[in-house]
Scaffold this active site. Structure first.
Site, mmCIF file in Angstrom:
data_model
loop_
_atom_site.group_PDB
_atom_site.id
_atom_site.type_symbol
_atom_site.label_atom_id
_atom_site.label_comp_id
_atom_site.label_asym_id
_atom_site.label_seq_id
_atom_site.Cartn_x
_atom_site.Cartn_y
_atom_site.Cartn_z
ATOM 1 N N ALA A 1 0.760 -1.261 0.087
ATOM 2 C CA ALA A 1 -0.148 0.067 -0.061
ATOM 3 C C ALA A 1 0.734 1.329 0.041
ATOM 4 O O ALA A 1 1.927 1.314 0.387
ATOM 5 C CB ALA A 1 -1.005 0.185 1.156
ATOM 6 N N ASP A 2 0.341 2.180 -0.490
ATOM 7 C CA ASP A 2 0.996 3.507 -0.566
ATOM 8 C C ASP A 2 0.036 4.776 -0.283
ATOM 9 O O ASP A 2 -1.236 4.721 -0.990
ATOM 10 C CB ASP A 2 1.811 4.121 -1.714
ATOM 11 C CG ASP A 2 2.595 5.139 -1.410
ATOM 12 O OD1 ASP A 2 3.773 4.946 -0.697
ATOM 13 O OD2 ASP A 2 2.253 6.344 -2.084
#
Length: 209
Positions: A78-79
Site C-alpha cells: 500500500a501507499d
C-alpha cells in the site's frame, strides 16, 4: 499458520499491521520494500500512489520468490498520498517539512489517497485506489508548534497522524477513516476475499477491544 494460504505484508508500517490485525488478519511475514517514494515531476496524486504501491509489491514479490516457505503467498502492499489539489505533500521527516504541511492544511480541504496492490499466489496483480476527503480546522501557530513538539508527525504522509493528536484537527471527513490511517479496510478485505483469501479465518481467535 495452518489452514490458510500464507500472507505477506509488504510494509513495515505499525499502523497498517495494526489495521490488518483489527480485521482479524495476521501476516505470516513482513517484507518492507526499499522504494524511492519521491513523486515524479508533474505526477498526479492518484498516479503516484498507484505507482508506488505497485513498485512495493514488485519488490516484495522478488523477495518472496527467494523464500521457499513463502513462495506462492498472497502479498499486499500500500501507499498513502496526501494532496492539496494536485500538490503532493511529503512524508515529513524534518521539522520544516511538517510545519509547511500543517500551514498548508490549516483551514482547508485536502484528499488522502491510498493505493493497495495485491499479488495473488498465481502472481496476478490486483489494484484499488481509495480516496478520502478531509477538512482541517484553522490551526494557530501555537497549535502547529505544539504538534511539531509531539513528534507524532514524523514519517507521516502530509505531516500528521489522524489516529493521534491530529484527529482533533479534523472538522469533517468524507470517506474511509482507515484509509487516512494508511489502509482502507473495507476495500482491502473485499479484494483479498474476492481473490480467495479466507479473511474470516482469524475471527474466531480475535481479541475483543
Amino acid at each position: 499458520m495452518l489452514g490458510r494460504p500464507k500472507f505477506v505484508l509488504a510494509s513495515g508500517s505499525p499502523r497498517r499491521l495494526s489495521l490488518l490485525n483489527q480485521a482479524g488478519i495476521e501476516p505470516d511475514a513482513l517484507r518492507p520494500a526499499d522504494v524511492d517514494e519521491t513523486p515524479k515531476r508533474g505526477e498526479l496524486p492518484r498516479a503516484c500512489a498507484n505507482r508506488l504501491a505497485r513498485a512495493k509489491a514488485d519488490a516484495a514479490l522478488k523477495s518472496v520468490q527467494l523464500d521457499d516457505e513463502l513462495r506462492g503467498a498472497f502479498i499486499l502492499s500500500a501507499d498513502t498520498v496526501v494532496a492539496v489539489g494536485r500538490r503532493i505533500l511529503p512524508k515529513a521527516n524534518l521539522v520544516d517539512e511538517a510545519a509547511q504541511c500543517l500551514r498548508l492544511l490549516s483551514g482547508r480541504n485536502h484528499r488522502v489517497y491510498t493505493a493497495i496492490c495485491l499479488v495473488t499466489p498465481r502472481e496476478a496483480f490486483r489494484q484499488r485506489l481509495v480516496e478520502t476527503r478531509v477538512r482541517f480546522k484553522r490551526l494557530s501557530e501555537d497549535d502547529i508548534q505544539a504538534y511539531i513538539g509531539s513528534g507524532e508527525w514524523r514519517g507521516k504522509a502530509g505531516g500528521y497522524a489522524v489516529q493521534g493528536i491530529a484527529g482533533s484537527f479534523v472538522v469533517k471527513m468524507v470517506g474511509s477513516y482507515s484509509n487516512v490511517v494508511g489502509l482502507p479496510l473495507y476495500e482491502t478485505t473485499t479484494l483479498l476475499g474476492g481473490e480467495g483469501f479466507p479473511i474470516r479465518f482469524g475471527w474466531l481467535n480475535a481479541t475483543a477491544v
